[in-house]
Structure formats: structure tokens, C-alpha cells
Design a protein around this motif. Structure first.
Motif, PDB file in Angstrom:
ATOM      1  N   ASN A  97      35.221  29.234  83.894  1.00 10.69           N
ATOM      2  CA  ASN A  97      35.987  30.189  84.699  1.00 10.69           C
ATOM      3  C   ASN A  97      36.894  29.424  85.658  1.00 10.69           C
ATOM      4  N   GLU A  98      38.128  29.845  85.742  1.00  8.00           N
ATOM      5  CA  GLU A  98      39.083  29.234  86.660  1.00  8.00           C
ATOM      6  C   GLU A  98      39.392  30.224  87.783  1.00  8.00           C
ATOM      7  N   PRO A  99      39.070  29.865  89.034  1.00  8.45           N
ATOM      8  CA  PRO A  99      39.357  30.793  90.141  1.00  8.45           C
ATOM      9  C   PRO A  99      40.851  30.958  90.355  1.00  8.45           C
ATOM     10  N   VAL A 100      41.260  32.182  90.621  1.00 11.53           N
ATOM     11  CA  VAL A 100      42.673  32.467  90.894  1.00 11.53           C
ATOM     12  C   VAL A 100      42.768  33.394  92.099  1.00 11.53           C
ATOM     13  N   ARG A 101      43.822  33.219  92.874  1.00  8.58           N
ATOM     14  CA  ARG A 101      44.053  34.096  94.026  1.00  8.58           C
ATOM     15  C   ARG A 101      44.406  35.494  93.540  1.00  8.58           C
ATOM     16  N   SER A 102      43.914  36.498  94.246  1.00  8.35           N
ATOM     17  CA  SER A 102      44.087  37.876  93.790  1.00  8.35           C
ATOM     18  C   SER A 102      44.313  38.808  94.973  1.00  8.35           C
ATOM     19  N   ILE A 103      45.204  39.786  94.783  1.00 12.13           N
ATOM     20  CA  ILE A 103      45.450  40.833  95.768  1.00 12.13           C
ATOM     21  C   ILE A 103      44.890  42.129  95.200  1.00 12.13           C
ATOM     22  N   THR A 104      43.976  42.783  95.928  1.00 10.50           N
ATOM     23  CA  THR A 104      43.326  43.996  95.429  1.00 10.50           C
ATOM     24  C   THR A 104      43.543  45.170  96.380  1.00 10.50           C
ATOM     25  N   TYR A 105      43.302  46.352  95.834  1.00 15.70           N
ATOM     26  CA  TYR A 105      43.378  47.575  96.637  1.00 15.70           C
ATOM     27  C   TYR A 105      42.134  48.416  96.366  1.00 15.70           C
ATOM     28  N   THR A 106      41.502  48.876  97.445  1.00 17.12           N
ATOM     29  CA  THR A 106      40.340  49.760  97.345  1.00 17.12           C
ATOM     30  C   THR A 106      40.708  51.109  97.937  1.00 17.12           C
ATOM     31  N   SER A 108      46.703  37.962 103.788  1.00 21.63           N
ATOM     32  CA  SER A 108      45.486  37.763 104.585  1.00 21.63           C
ATOM     33  C   SER A 108      45.758  37.969 106.071  1.00 21.63           C
ATOM     34  N   GLU A 109      46.916  37.530 106.514  1.00 22.42           N
ATOM     35  CA  GLU A 109      47.275  37.612 107.926  1.00 22.42           C
ATOM     36  C   GLU A 109      47.539  39.050 108.365  1.00 22.42           C
ATOM     37  N   HIS A 110      47.983  39.905 107.448  1.00 22.52           N
ATOM     38  CA  HIS A 110      48.376  41.266 107.811  1.00 22.52           C
ATOM     39  C   HIS A 110      47.428  42.330 107.244  1.00 22.52           C
ATOM     40  N   LEU A 111      46.201  41.964 106.961  1.00 20.05           N
ATOM     41  CA  LEU A 111      45.256  42.935 106.402  1.00 20.05           C
ATOM     42  C   LEU A 111      45.047  44.132 107.325  1.00 20.05           C
ATOM     43  N   GLY A 112      45.187  43.918 108.625  1.00 20.66           N
ATOM     44  CA  GLY A 112      44.976  44.998 109.582  1.00 20.66           C
ATOM     45  C   GLY A 112      45.941  46.150 109.397  1.00 20.66           C
ATOM     46  N   GLU A 113      47.127  45.872 108.922  1.00 22.35           N
ATOM     47  CA  GLU A 113      48.124  46.929 108.726  1.00 22.35           C
ATOM     48  C   GLU A 113      48.225  47.366 107.269  1.00 22.35           C
ATOM     49  N   ASP A 159      43.132  43.783 100.112  1.00 20.29           N
ATOM     50  CA  ASP A 159      42.337  42.596 100.408  1.00 20.29           C
ATOM     51  C   ASP A 159      42.892  41.419  99.620  1.00 20.29           C
ATOM     52  N   ALA A 160      42.724  40.221 100.163  1.00 22.36           N
ATOM     53  CA  ALA A 160      43.095  38.983  99.480  1.00 22.36           C
ATOM     54  C   ALA A 160      41.795  38.293  99.080  1.00 22.36           C
ATOM     55  N   THR A 161      41.523  38.242  97.787  1.00 21.31           N
ATOM     56  CA  THR A 161      40.254  37.726  97.304  1.00 21.31           C
ATOM     57  C   THR A 161      40.477  36.666  96.226  1.00 21.31           C
ATOM     58  N   ILE A 162      39.363  36.193  95.663  1.00 23.05           N
ATOM     59  CA  ILE A 162      39.423  35.237  94.563  1.00 23.05           C
ATOM     60  C   ILE A 162      38.950  35.922  93.293  1.00 23.05           C
ATOM     61  N   ASP A 163      39.799  35.953  92.269  1.00 24.54           N
ATOM     62  CA  ASP A 163      39.438  36.486  90.963  1.00 24.54           C
ATOM     63  C   ASP A 163      39.183  35.292  90.046  1.00 24.54           C
ATOM     64  N   TRP A 164      39.113  35.497  88.730  1.00 27.56           N
ATOM     65  CA  TRP A 164      38.847  34.414  87.796  1.00 27.56           C
ATOM     66  C   TRP A 164      39.577  34.646  86.480  1.00 27.56           C
TER      67      TRP A 164
END
Length: 704
Positions: free
Chosen positions: A75-84, A206-211, A216-221
Motif C-alpha cells: 500500500n502506498e499512502p497518498v494525501r486525500s481530501i474528504t467530505y463527511t 488543513s489550515e482552513h478546516l475550521g471554515e 478533512d485532510a487525511t491519508i488514503d492509500w
């Protein structure tokens, strides 16, 4: 006097009661004041809290290792932007606002290709809802439900109205992002972008998650091969992060606790072992208020990546065989380009005949349009071909067990003629026994077995017709099935072909069947057949996975065994062992003095190879028109013949015919057997290549 005293006591008791009630209410009011003033906010939160909701966050899949513990798939980790999405969903206007904000921090590549005309109409609708409603008549508003009204309004939005909006790149990015936000499930992370997320994008989000509510800025694979793509089609693939579960399998997975946007195995071993590879999701408990807003969360179950698979494949041998097969296919095509203009595949399977463990599955395909060679190992399971004389071992055993011949029965090999039907071997071989018939690959001997199986024991040249029992086809096929020919091998894989079963049960076709010129078989079926011969009649289920192991954080260390797959005997050939000995001897002689003699096997005598060659006529058709006559070349065998440890099957379809034919089946066969024993000799007890190990250790010493 007594009456006055009694009336004087009643008001006094009432006063006491009133005083008690007054004090009680005063205390209650005081307590309410304390709650309201001192604990009002906390109490209000408690009032607003609703039932807890569990969300499951995906984890990386299990890895795959070869039989010696070498990493095959990682598995190779990759940066990911998600929405819940919130529990009760978000208004479309809010999602659009969020998409505009997020578009300021990330770029969406090829946004124009991701935005459909319907997406544009939906955007127009948001901006012009009142105008859209006017597109419906009062009658339609009464008769249609909300969904029908919405779809009707979208259909009636004109191209002219869409043209009023400037669809520049920035707007298309916003719409593409909104499209992903719309697809999100409640309280389940949905990937908005995970391919090509830059460090700058990741940091800004990541810096603007409050707004960015729900973002979320997470790690996917991503799955990454450690062996340069070889065998990748057998390993298979998983669904993409933006599509999740394939629609055709959605109900199956949802009923097993999956979420719609989960990534699942959709082919190969990824699909076959999905339950083991998927892992245990991290479970997060969310507490929401009456508006559906998350007010608290906590991890209730730690996630764990999926279990690892130990493959039966020897990846070092696999890569070597891939190279050999490709080189020989390339040589054959380039040496005789016109003769071999229909040749495009060369297929090989090697396995341990005693355990059923598959050592290599190699399929090399030449794409004539693209003019390139490709790894397509799946063809060893999917493609079925006429194998020719390679199946004569099964024919001889059928005849021996059915009692139509005995060990040492002699037939005179010369042309046979029945009515207008004429058939022969490649030349007249004279008197041959059962063993010699295999050694010299006598067609005529097999014809006599087939005729007797059909009920004709008094054949003579030129007879008008032969006795033929249609059930003889079923009888012979049932014998062949005991070896795995014409039935599923049982391999642990999502799909395998069983071959073509000829539909016309006539005498002439039975003769062709007896020499491998009628029904078709896959390379894996041929490998199981010859393994059954090598293993004294025990048919073993082929396996691609030997163990399932628990995951370990250390990349260089394997976890404990969760499940181990033992040898699975599917059936034992129901015939006398002395009959099998006759076939073993015939196969041994093929190499030492028979049809394989002079094809390079003499130099490999130390390996004690037993084998059977095969050539089958194969016509090439296109649009119902015959283009050419070609030949399938095959070879099956095992070694050493006294204690077999490796069995192999080779088939190369659509070779050219005539003089100068490149003996590609022998070229591949000699090279792969030599490579197998060379690698075996050069391995230490742990299966590690000694030369590579010494080279690596020397390099490390230099670096130190």
C-alpha cells in the motif's frame, strides 16, 4: 367549650401545610435558577443531543507476499481530501458555498471532462429556481411528485439559457467539487480528491478546516506492485476511490456492512480474498444535536489493515518464466512473420503436483495493432484450446481401465479407413504397444481405443461403417474429467473456463477427441491433468494462496498464521496403479527416445523429465470465413519422473504449419525446467537466492 378548641386547631394545620408547599416550590425555583444561570449552556447541549451514530473509516488493505515471503503487493499512502456529510444532510446551497470555498484551495484536473450537461443544468437550477418552476404547468405540479418535477424542469432548460453562464475553468472546478459533495453519505468520509493532492493543497486545506465544515485532510492509500507489474492481472484490482462499490455488486456488499463509497476488490485475488484483505474499519462514535451538527466524537474501535496473503507463487521463477516465454514468442513471430501471422499467445503453468501449489502462471500476448507484448497471465485460466496429443495419456488410461486394451496390447499403426473417412498418424509406425504409442505419439493406437470404447472390436480397413454407441462419448469424457479435463480445476480464483465441449457425438469426432483434436482445455486444466498423472492418480485442487496471516506494523516482518490451506484432494483416479505405471514409462520415453528427442532435452537428462508433446490442427476464422490452417503446439510434463516435484503445461496456439516450424513448445519447456532447478539449487533453506543475498550483503558492507 370543647367545640371552640377543635375549630382553633384546623387553621394552624393548614398553615403548616401551606408553609411546607411554599418552601418546596421555593427550593424548586431556586434549583431551576441555578440550572438556568450556572449550567444553562451545558443543560441545553444535553437537551439538544440526539442518538449516537457510528461512522466507519476505511483502512489499508492486506499485503501479498510470494511463497518465500518476498513482498509482491503493498500500500502506498497518498494525501486525500474528504467530505463527511452531516447526519441530516446539507442544503444544496450550503454544498455549493462549501465547494466554492474548497475550490480556492485545491485544483481539479480535467474538470471539464468531469462535468456533464446535467451537472450544468443543476447549477443553472440553483441560480434560477423561480424561473425553473415556471417551466411546469399547474397541472404538472399537481400530478408529479418532487422527483418528476425536478427532472422535467432540468429537461426543459435550454442550451440558450445555459449559454448565459460563463463556464470558465474556475466555475467548472466548483461544479466538479460540488458533484463529489453531493455523492457523500451521511457521517461517512467521501473522497473529494486523492490523486495528485500536492503538499501545498494539503497544507492549505488543513489550515482552513475550521471554515470548511465536513472537509478533512487525511491519508488514503493506493495499491502498488513490488514486482514491476508481472502477475498483476492475477493479483487483480480494487475499485477506484471516486466510485466505490460497483453498482452491479452494491446490494451484495451493502448487506455485509460495507458503505457505498468503500473500495473493494473487483478482479483477481483482490476479489477472491476480499473478506480477508479489507481489514477492520476504525469506528468513530459521533454525537449530534437536534440540527444534525456533530458536537462530540470518540474512537470506539481502533482500525486495523487487512490480513496478508502468502501466495504459492515463486516470484523469482515467475519473472524468469515471463521473460523466457516472451523471448520465445517474440523469436517465433519475428523468425516466420508470414507463417506465424496469427500467433499471438504463449501460455505456461508450473505447479507442485503433490500439493497443487501454483508456482508460475505466465501468459504472454502480442498485440498486433499496438505492436507490443503484454503480460496476460489470466489467459491460462480463461482461454481454452485444442491440445492435441498431450492428452493421449488420458486416452490410454481410459482404454486400460475400460478393459478395451491391456498392458502390452499391440495395434498395427497404419492408415485407417471407414467409409470415406481416412485417418492416420504422422507416418506409419508399424506395430506399437500402449507404451510405444505414447513414446511415438501414435494417433492410430488412440483411434483403436476409441473405436473399441464405442463398441467396434472388429475393425478392418475399408469397412463401410463402424459400430458406435453415442454413450461412448460420455464414458470417455467422464474418464478425462477425473484428470480435470473438461471440468473446473477448483482453483481459488473468481473465474475459470472449462473449455469447449464438442456438440456432435459421431464416430469420427470420437476419434478426434481421443487425440485432443475436438474438445478444448485451458492451460490450467492441462497442468492439473499432468499433475494427476505425476501424483499417482490423485487430483489436487490448484492453489494460489497458501496462508492468510495477520498484519504486522513492521514492514519486514510477517504476522502470525490466521489460516493455512492444506492439500485438497478432489478425487483419486479409479484404476489400477499398474496402468499409471504404463503411462509414466511412455512419458519418460518421449523425452529419452520419442517425439521430444532432438529438441534439447538430452542436455537436461539429470533432471529426469517425463513429458508428452502435442500438435492440434486449428483453423482460424473471421466473420465466418476461414482465413488459414494453423497448429496449436503443446507440451505437458513433470520432473523428476521417479519423485515428481514440479509439473508443467505449455500451449502456444496458431503456429504456422509445414517445414521450418519453430518448436516453441520445446524451447520454452527446456528453458523453464532448467531455470526451475537452477533456482532451486541456488536457494538456501529459507528460499532466498544465495547469489542475490551475497550481492546485497556485500553492497551493505561497502555502504557501511
Amino acid at each position: 367549650m370543647g367545640k371552640k378548641k377543635k375549630r382553633a386547631q384546623l387553621p394552624f394545620r393548614l398553615n403548616i401545610l401551606f408553609l411546607f408547599v411554599f418552601l418546596l416550590f421555593s427550593g424548586l425555583i431556586l434549583q431551576l435558577g441555578v440550572v438556568q444561570i450556572l449550567n444553562g449552556e451545558e443543560a441545553q447541549d444535553e437537551i439538544n443531543r440526539t442518538e449516537n451514530t457510528i461512522s466507519e473509516i476505511p483502512v489499508p488493505r492486506g499485503k501479498m507476499y510470494d511463497r518465500y515471503g518476498r513482498l509482491v503487493l503493498d500500500n502506498e499512502p497518498v494525501r486525500s481530501i474528504t467530505y463527511t456529510a452531516p447526519k441530516n444532510g446539507a442544503k444544496v446551497e450550503d454544498r455549493l458555498k462549501l465547494a466554492k470555498k474548497l475550490a480556492g484551495y485545491i485544483d481539479i484536473e480535467d474538470a471539464e471532462d468531469k462535468v456533464s450537461e446535467r451537472d450544468k443544468k443543476e447549477y443553472w437550477y440553483i441560480l434560477n429556481e423561480e424561473d425553473a418552476l415556471e417551466k411546469l404547468t399547474d397541472e404538472e405540479k399537481e400530478e408529479m411528485d418532487n422527483g418528476e418535477q425536478y427532472n422535467t424542469m432540468l429537461k426543459r432548460i435550454t442550451e440558450k439559457e445555459l449559454a448565459e453562464i460563463e463556464w470558465d475553468d474556475d466555475l467548472l472546478e466548483v461544479i466538479a467539487i460540488k458533484k463529489e459533495l453531493d455523492a457523500a453519505s451521511e457521517l461517512s468520509p467521501h473522497i473529494v480528491k486523492n490523486e495528485g493532492v500536492t503538499e501545498e493543497e494539503y497544507a492549505k486545506v488543513s489550515e482552513h478546516l475550521g471554515e470548511l465544515e465536513g472537509i478533512d485532510a487525511t491519508i488514503d492509500w493506493n495499491r502498488i506492485s513490488a514486482v514491476e507489474g508481472t502477475f498483476s492481472d492475477i493479483i487483480g484490482s480494487v475499485s477506484s476511490s471516486d466510485r466505490g462499490i460497483p453498482k452491479e455488486n452494491e446490494q451484495y456488499y451493502l448487506s455485509r456492512g460495507y458503505s457505498p463509497n468503500d473500495r473493494v476488490g473487483i478482479s483477481g485475488l483482490e476479489e477472491q480474498y476480499e473478506a480477508e484483505l479489507k481489514g477492520t474499519k476504525e469506528k468513530v462514535e459521533y454525537i449530534t444535536n437536534s440540527s444534525g451538527e456533530v458536537v462530540d466524537s470518540k474512537v470506539v474501535t481502533e482500525g486495523q489493515r487487512g490480513n496478508d496473503l502468502m501466495l504459492t507463487i515463486d516470484m523469482e521463477l515467475q519473472q524468469a518464466v515471463d521473460k523466457i516465454v516472451r523471448e520465445e514468442l517474440k523469436t517465433a513471430i519475428e523468425m516466420h512473420p508470414s507463417k506465424n501471422q496469427y500467433m499471438s499467445d504463449a501460455l505456461v503453468v508450473m505447479m507442485d503436483p503433490q500439493t497443487g501449489e501454483v508456482l508460475t502462471m505466465s501468459g504472454q500476448h502480442y498485440d498486433r495493432e499496438e505492436k507490443e507484448y503484454r503480460n496476460q497471465s489470466y489467459r491460462t485460466l480463461y482461454d481454452a484450446h485444442r491440445p492435441g496429443s498431450a492428452v493421449k495419456g488420458a486416452t490410454v488410461l481410459s482404454g486400460l481401465d475400460a478393459g478395451v486394451i491391456k498392458p502390452g496390447t499391440v495395434f498395427h499403426d497404419t492408415e485407417i479407413k471407414i467409409g470415406q473417412l481416412k485417418k492416420s498418424s504422422y507416418r506409419n509406425l508399424g506395430n506399437v504397444t500402449d507404451v510405444q504409442a505414447l513414446e511415438k505419439s501414435s494417433n492410430v493406437y488412440m483411434f483403436h481405443i476409441a473405436m473399441r470404447m464405442a463398441g467396434e472390436f472388429n475393425y478392418h480397413y475399408g469397412m463401410k461403417s463402424m459400430n458406435f454407441d453415442p454413450e461412448s462419448f460420455t464414458t470417455m469424457r467422464n474418464y478425462f474429467k477425473q484428470f480435470g479435463l473438461g471440468v473446473e480445476t477448483g482453483i481459488d480464483y473468481p473465474y475459470e473456463a472449462t473449455g469447449y465441449v464438442g456438440p456432435d457425438p459421431r464416430g469420427g469426432n470420437l476419434l478426434d477427441f481421443a487425440i485432443g483434436q475436438y474438445d478444448t482445455y485451458t492451460t490450467m486444466q492441462l497442468a492439473q491433468y499432468v499433475s494427476t498423472l505425476a501424483n499417482d492418480g490423485y487430483r489436487i485442487r490448484p492453489r494460489l494462496v497458501s496462508e492468510i496471516r495477520s498484519p504486522k506494523p513492521d514492514r519486514d516482518e510477517l504476522g502470525s498464521v490466521v489460516e493455512s490451506f492444506n492439500t485438497d484432494v478432489l478425487n483419486k483416479i479409479e484404476m489400477d496403479d499398474k496402468y499409471l505405471d504404463r503411462v509414466h514409462e511412455g512419458f519418460r520415453r518421449v523425452i529419452t527416445q520419442g517425439t521430444a528427442q532432438g529438441h534439447g532435452w538430452a542436455s537436461l537428462s539429470e533432471y529426469k523429465v517425463a513429458a508428452k508433446t502435442g500438435t492440434a490442427e486449428n483453423e482460424v476464422y473471421k466473420d465466418g470465413k476461414k482465413l488459414a490452417d494453423t497448429e496449436n503446439l503443446s507440451l505437458v510434463g513433470y520432473a523428476p519422473y521417479d519423485e515428481p516435484e514440479v509439473a508443467f503445461a505449455i500451449i502456444v496456439p496458431n503456429n504456422g504449419t509445414g517445414n521450418g516450424q519453430y518448436d516453441i513448445n520445446h524451447k520454452i519447456g527446456t528453458r523453464i525446467i532448467k531455470k526451475y532447478f537452477e533456482l532451486k539449487k541456488n536457494r538456501d533453506k529459507d528460499g532466498v537466492n544465495k547469489e542475490l543475498k551475497q550481492s546485497k550483503e556485500g553492497k551493505e558492507e561497502v555502504e557501511d
